[in-house]
Design an enzyme around this catalytic site. Structure first.
Site, PDB file in Angstrom:
ATOM      1  N   SER A   1     -81.241  20.812  21.730  1.00 53.95           N
ATOM      2  CA  SER A   1     -80.739  19.445  21.531  1.00 53.95           C
ATOM      3  C   SER A   1     -79.347  19.226  22.132  1.00 53.95           C
ATOM      4  O   SER A   1     -78.519  18.509  21.561  1.00 53.95           O
ATOM      5  CB  SER A   1     -80.764  19.073  20.039  1.00 53.95           C
ATOM      6  OG  SER A   1     -82.088  19.121  19.541  1.00 53.95           O
TER       7      SER A   1
ATOM      8  N   ASN B   1     -84.652  22.416  31.782  1.00 62.20           N
ATOM      9  CA  ASN B   1     -86.014  22.925  31.555  1.00 62.20           C
ATOM     10  C   ASN B   1     -86.893  21.712  31.281  1.00 62.20           C
ATOM     11  O   ASN B   1     -86.858  21.151  30.194  1.00 62.20           O
ATOM     12  CB  ASN B   1     -86.015  23.889  30.354  1.00 62.20           C
ATOM     13  CG  ASN B   1     -87.426  24.332  29.995  1.00 62.20           C
ATOM     14  OD1 ASN B   1     -88.376  24.074  30.732  1.00 62.20           O
ATOM     15  ND2 ASN B   1     -87.554  25.006  28.851  1.00 62.20           N
TER      16      ASN B   1
ATOM     17  N   LYS C   1     -89.966  21.605  30.949  1.00 61.76           N
ATOM     18  CA  LYS C   1     -91.167  21.938  30.165  1.00 61.76           C
ATOM     19  C   LYS C   1     -92.390  21.302  30.863  1.00 61.76           C
ATOM     20  O   LYS C   1     -92.384  21.178  32.103  1.00 61.76           O
ATOM     21  CB  LYS C   1     -91.001  21.503  28.704  1.00 61.76           C
ATOM     22  CG  LYS C   1     -89.696  22.059  28.109  1.00 61.76           C
ATOM     23  CD  LYS C   1     -89.592  21.977  26.633  1.00 61.76           C
ATOM     24  CE  LYS C   1     -88.277  22.585  26.176  1.00 61.76           C
ATOM     25  NZ  LYS C   1     -88.117  22.612  24.737  1.00 61.76           N
TER      26      LYS C   1
ATOM     27  N   GLU D   1     -81.328  30.113  22.065  1.00 64.67           N
ATOM     28  CA  GLU D   1     -81.948  28.846  21.671  1.00 64.67           C
ATOM     29  C   GLU D   1     -82.518  28.987  20.265  1.00 64.67           C
ATOM     30  O   GLU D   1     -83.649  29.487  20.099  1.00 64.67           O
ATOM     31  CB  GLU D   1     -83.087  28.490  22.640  1.00 64.67           C
ATOM     32  CG  GLU D   1     -82.629  28.262  24.058  1.00 64.67           C
ATOM     33  CD  GLU D   1     -83.579  27.328  24.807  1.00 64.67           C
ATOM     34  OE1 GLU D   1     -83.071  26.409  25.456  1.00 64.67           O
ATOM     35  OE2 GLU D   1     -84.806  27.505  24.726  1.00 64.67           O
TER      36      GLU D   1
ATOM     37  N   GLU E   1     -91.273  28.741  23.172  1.00 73.60           N
ATOM     38  CA  GLU E   1     -92.604  28.107  23.249  1.00 73.60           C
ATOM     39  C   GLU E   1     -93.623  29.064  23.872  1.00 73.60           C
ATOM     40  O   GLU E   1     -94.819  28.946  23.607  1.00 73.60           O
ATOM     41  CB  GLU E   1     -92.495  26.767  24.006  1.00 73.60           C
ATOM     42  CG  GLU E   1     -91.778  25.719  23.155  1.00 73.60           C
ATOM     43  CD  GLU E   1     -90.973  24.693  23.918  1.00 73.60           C
ATOM     44  OE1 GLU E   1     -91.152  24.550  25.143  1.00 73.60           O
ATOM     45  OE2 GLU E   1     -90.125  24.028  23.269  1.00 73.60           O
TER      46      GLU E   1
ATOM     47  N   GLY F   1     -85.579  20.434  20.444  1.00 73.85           N
ATOM     48  CA  GLY F   1     -86.317  19.170  20.401  1.00 73.85           C
ATOM     49  C   GLY F   1     -86.256  18.468  19.055  1.00 73.85           C
ATOM     50  O   GLY F   1     -87.013  17.533  18.798  1.00 73.85           O
TER      51      GLY F   1
ATOM     52  N   HIS G   1     -89.104  32.010  26.690  1.00 71.12           N
ATOM     53  CA  HIS G   1     -88.810  30.793  25.928  1.00 71.12           C
ATOM     54  C   HIS G   1     -89.599  30.848  24.620  1.00 71.12           C
ATOM     55  O   HIS G   1     -90.734  31.352  24.584  1.00 71.12           O
ATOM     56  CB  HIS G   1     -89.202  29.556  26.746  1.00 71.12           C
ATOM     57  CG  HIS G   1     -88.676  28.296  26.144  1.00 71.12           C
ATOM     58  ND1 HIS G   1     -89.276  27.698  25.056  1.00 71.12           N
ATOM     59  CD2 HIS G   1     -87.580  27.552  26.429  1.00 71.12           C
ATOM     60  CE1 HIS G   1     -88.563  26.629  24.708  1.00 71.12           C
ATOM     61  NE2 HIS G   1     -87.534  26.515  25.531  1.00 71.12           N
TER      62      HIS G   1
HETATM   63  P1  13P Z   1     -84.153  20.376  23.862  1.00 73.91           P
HETATM   64  O1  13P Z   1     -82.888  20.244  24.678  1.00 73.91           O
HETATM   65  O2  13P Z   1     -85.147  19.294  24.106  1.00 73.91           O
HETATM   66  O3  13P Z   1     -83.871  20.625  22.419  1.00 73.91           O
HETATM   67  O4  13P Z   1     -84.886  21.720  24.398  1.00 73.91           O
HETATM   68  C1  13P Z   1     -84.172  22.898  24.448  1.00 73.91           C
HETATM   69  C2  13P Z   1     -84.985  23.899  25.173  1.00 73.91           C
HETATM   70  O5  13P Z   1     -85.973  24.386  24.670  1.00 73.91           O
HETATM   71  C3  13P Z   1     -84.572  24.236  26.539  1.00 73.91           C
HETATM   72  O6  13P Z   1     -85.248  25.364  26.998  1.00 73.91           O
END
Ligand code: 13P
Length: 269
Positions: free
Chosen positions: A219, A20, A22, A175, A106, A181, A104
Site C-alpha cells: 500500500s 509490480n 501483477k 512486504e 501471491e 492491497g 512474491h
Molecule cells: P500494493 O501496493 O497494491 O499494496 O501491492 C504491494 C505489492 O504486492 C507489490 O509487490
C-alpha cells in the site's frame, strides 16, 4: 536521469522504485501508462516496471532509451525444458529484463512456492544476469503471534544459503502480507525495524550488505513514501496498485528522486 554523483550512489544505494503490475492491464493501456511515466521523468532514482510476460516486448519497446528498466514477476527455477507454462530466466534476459520478482507472497500462497524454490529462482535469475527482487513478509496472524522476525529470517536464510556471498547482488523486498492491497501500510517504524533485522542478517553473510537495496512494499503511495523512504534501511519500494496509474507511480518516483538527490537529509546506517 540517474546521476552518478549523489550521496546515495557513493553509498552504493541509489533508491529503487519498482512497479509490480501483477495480472493487470491491457496491451493498449500499458503502452499509455508507460508513455505517461516517460513524460513525467527523467528521475534521479532507479525506476523499473515488472509487467505480465505477454507485454514484455511492448514494454521493452516503450521504455528503450528512457533509463527506466523493466522486468517480470516470476521465473522458473529450471533451465529451459519440459516445464509447461513456465518461463525461463534466460528468456527474460532475451527481452532485456533488468529485474525479476521472485517469492512474491501471491506466488508463495497461491502457488505453494517454498523458501527453497524461491531461493532456486533467485539463483537462476542471477545466473542469467537478472537482478532478483526477493520478497519476504509475514501474515497478519504471524505478526500478531510475534513471529515476524522468525518468518522473514527463515525466508531470507534459504536465499542466503543458496547464493552465499553472491546474495549481495539481489534486492530484498519486505512486504507484510497484511499490508498488500489493503490500504494498511506498516508504519515507518514497523517497516524500519524489519529492514534492520534483514540487513543485520545479510551483514552476517556478506561484507557488501551495506550496499544492498531493501525495498518496502504494501500500500505504498506518494504520501506514505516520504516517511518510509526517510528510514535508514528503506531504500525504495515495490509498488502494486499505485504503479497502475502514471501520475501515482511517478509521484512515488519523485519522492525517491528527492532522497537520491540528498534533499531530504536522510542518513544511512
Ligand atoms: P500494493 O501496493 O497494491 O499494496 O501491492 C504491494 C505489492 O504486492 C507489490 O509487490
Amino acid at each position: 536521469m540517474v546521476s552518478s554523483t549523489n550521496a546515495q550512489v557513493v553509498a552504493g544505494r541509489l533508491p529503487l522504485v519498482v512497479g509490480n503490475w501483477k495480472m493487470n492491464g491491457t496491451r493498449v493501456n500499458c503502452v499509455e501508462l508507460l508513455a505517461g511515466l516517460r513524460a513525467a521523468g527523467p528521475f534521479d532514482a532507479e525506476i523499473s516496471v515488472c509487467c505480465p510476460f505477454p507485454y514484455l516486448a511492448d514494454v521493452a519497446l516503450s521504455l528503450q532509451g528512457s533509463g527506466i528498466g523493466w522486468g517480470a514477476q516470476d521465473c522458473s527455477e529450471h533451465e529451459p525444458g519440459a516445464y509447461t507454462g513456465e518461463v525461463a530466466a534466460v528468456m527474460l534476459a532475451e527481452f532485456g529484463c533488468r529485474h525479476v520478482i521472485v517469492g512474491h507472497s501471491e506466488r508463495r500462497v497461491y502457488h505453494a512456492e517454498s523458501d527453497i524454490q524461491v531461493a532456486d529462482k533467485a539463483r537462476m535469475a542471477l545466473s542469467h544476469g537478472l537482478t532478483p527482487i526477493v520478497c519476504v513478509g509475514e501474515t497478519r496472524s504471524e505478526r500478531e503471534a510475534g513471529s515476524t522476525e522468525v518468518v522473514v529470517k527463515r525466508q531470507l536464510s534459504a536465499v542466503i544459503h543458496a547464493l552465499g556471498h553472491c546474495v549481495s547482488q539481489i534486492v530484498v523486498a519486505y512486504e507484510p502480507i497484511w499490508a498488500i492491497g489493503t490500504g494498511l501500510t506498516a508504519t515507518p517504524h514497523q517497516a524500519q525495524a524489519v529492514h534492520a533485522v534483514l540487513r543485520a542478517q545479510l551483514s552476517a553473510a556478506s561484507t557488501r550488505a551495506g550496499e544492498m537495496r531493501l525495498l518496502y512494499g504494501g500500500s505504498v503511495n506518494a504520501v506514505n513514501a516520504q516517511e518510509l523512504f526517510a528510514q535508514p534501511d528503506i531504500d525504495g519500494a515495490l509498488v502494486g496498485g499505485a504503479s497502475l496509474k502514471a501520475a501515482d507511480f511517478s509521484a512515488i518516483c519523485r519522492v525517491a528522486s528527492h532522497v537520491a538527490l540528498g534533499s531530504t537529509g536522510k542518513s544511512r546506517t
